[in-house]
Design a protein around this motif. Structure first.
Motif, PDB file in Angstrom:
ATOM      1  N   LEU A  10       0.824  -1.219   0.000  1.00  0.00           N
ATOM      2  CA  LEU A  10       0.000   0.000   0.000  1.00  0.00           C
ATOM      3  C   LEU A  10       0.856   1.266   0.000  1.00  0.00           C
ATOM      4  N   SER A  57      -8.763   0.779   3.485  1.00  0.00           N
ATOM      5  CA  SER A  57      -9.938   1.367   2.853  1.00  0.00           C
ATOM      6  C   SER A  57     -10.616   2.311   3.826  1.00  0.00           C
ATOM      7  N   MET A  85      -8.695  -3.713  -6.481  1.00  0.00           N
ATOM      8  CA  MET A  85      -8.380  -2.503  -5.725  1.00  0.00           C
ATOM      9  C   MET A  85      -7.012  -1.980  -6.150  1.00  0.00           C
ATOM     10  N   ARG A 138      -4.827   3.433  -2.128  1.00  0.00           N
ATOM     11  CA  ARG A 138      -6.252   3.365  -1.818  1.00  0.00           C
ATOM     12  C   ARG A 138      -6.909   4.737  -1.696  1.00  0.00           C
TER      13      ARG A 138
END
Length: 257
Positions: free
Chosen positions: A173, A180, A196, A200
């Protein structure tokens, strides 16, 4: 018996000035013909190479220009990635953690049926297939987080996504991002994928289409291929690093309670 024309021809060839001019013109014509043939070969070779590249890109390995920052830090804006179109051709299917390019028509973008400039679209498609232009507006690059039968939940008490009841530590990430900001609890239908982005906070992905037809789930047949390599810039050329984030998670259908 010599004719008048034969006499005239001999006279010209015996005249040093006239003969030299004729020879010069003949040499010049031959040179022009050779240059013309040479350029013809170059053009033909260029067209053949272009066709070969397009065929290779269509069926084997396609360059793809990353147009946004939704997959940072894994992929950056302007990266040229190489999409392996054979990855899922022989019975294999996308797995959790795979970074894939897919056609989002019907899942991320609605089908309109509108027709544009066919020639312009053809040229743009050819340039995009060689990684020279941004991809079509319906093409996306995201990470597979859930496959058919998976229950994907956000989030557990520690803010992690769960797949089939098992927490996922997503080291890929973007620094500072939460898994999220949007809560969800979904079961991925068979033959579909939950997608995804790695950034994010800057990714429009399956979460943004939960209330729409298809629920943001991407049909497996819409996957164009798997991103296996980085082809540009020079300092980043190489294989795309894999992830062990989903190692140990239970198989699809293991937790639907």
């Amino acid at each position: 018996m010599d004719t008048e024309e034969q006499h005239l021809e001999r006279d010209r060839s015996s005249d040093p000035v006239t003969g030299a001019e004729e020879g010069s013109r003949s040499t010049h014509v031959r040179e022009e013909t050779a240059v013309s043939m040479s350029w013809g070969r170059v053009i033909a070779l260029g067209l053949a190479c272009t066709v070969a590249l397009l065929l290779f890109s269509t069926f084997v390995l396609q360059p793809f220009l990353v147009p946004s920052g939704s997959m940072q830090p894994t992929l950056r804006i302007g990266d040229r990635v190489l999409v392996n179109k054979l990855a899922y051709r022989f019975g294999s299917e996308p797995r959790r953690g795979d970074v894939v390019v897919f056609d989002g028509t019907g899942s991320f973008v609605q089908e309109t049926g509108a027709e544009g400039n066919a020639f312009g679209e053809l040229l743009h498609g050819a340039a995009a297939s060689l990684g020279l232009a941004e991809p079509a507006g319906s093409d996306f690059v995201k990470r597979v987080v859930g496959v058919g039968g998976d229950r994907v939940v956000c989030c557990d008490r520690r803010g992690r996504i769960e797949v089939n009841g098992d927490p996922v530590t997503e080291r890929y990430l973007y620094p500072g991002d939460r898994p999220s900001a949007v809560a969800f609890d979904i079961v991925v239908p068979d033959g579909r994928l939950w997608m995804m982005g790695d950034h994010r906070g800057n990714s429009r992905d399956s979460r943004d289409h939960l209330g729409q037809p298809g629920g943001g789930m991407v049909p497996v047949e819409r996957v164009i291929g798997r991103v296996d390599w980085l082809g540009w810039p020079l300092g980043r050329i190489g294989s795309l690093e894999g992830t062990d984030a989903f190692v140990g998670t239970r198989p699809p259908g293991a937790d639907h309670g």
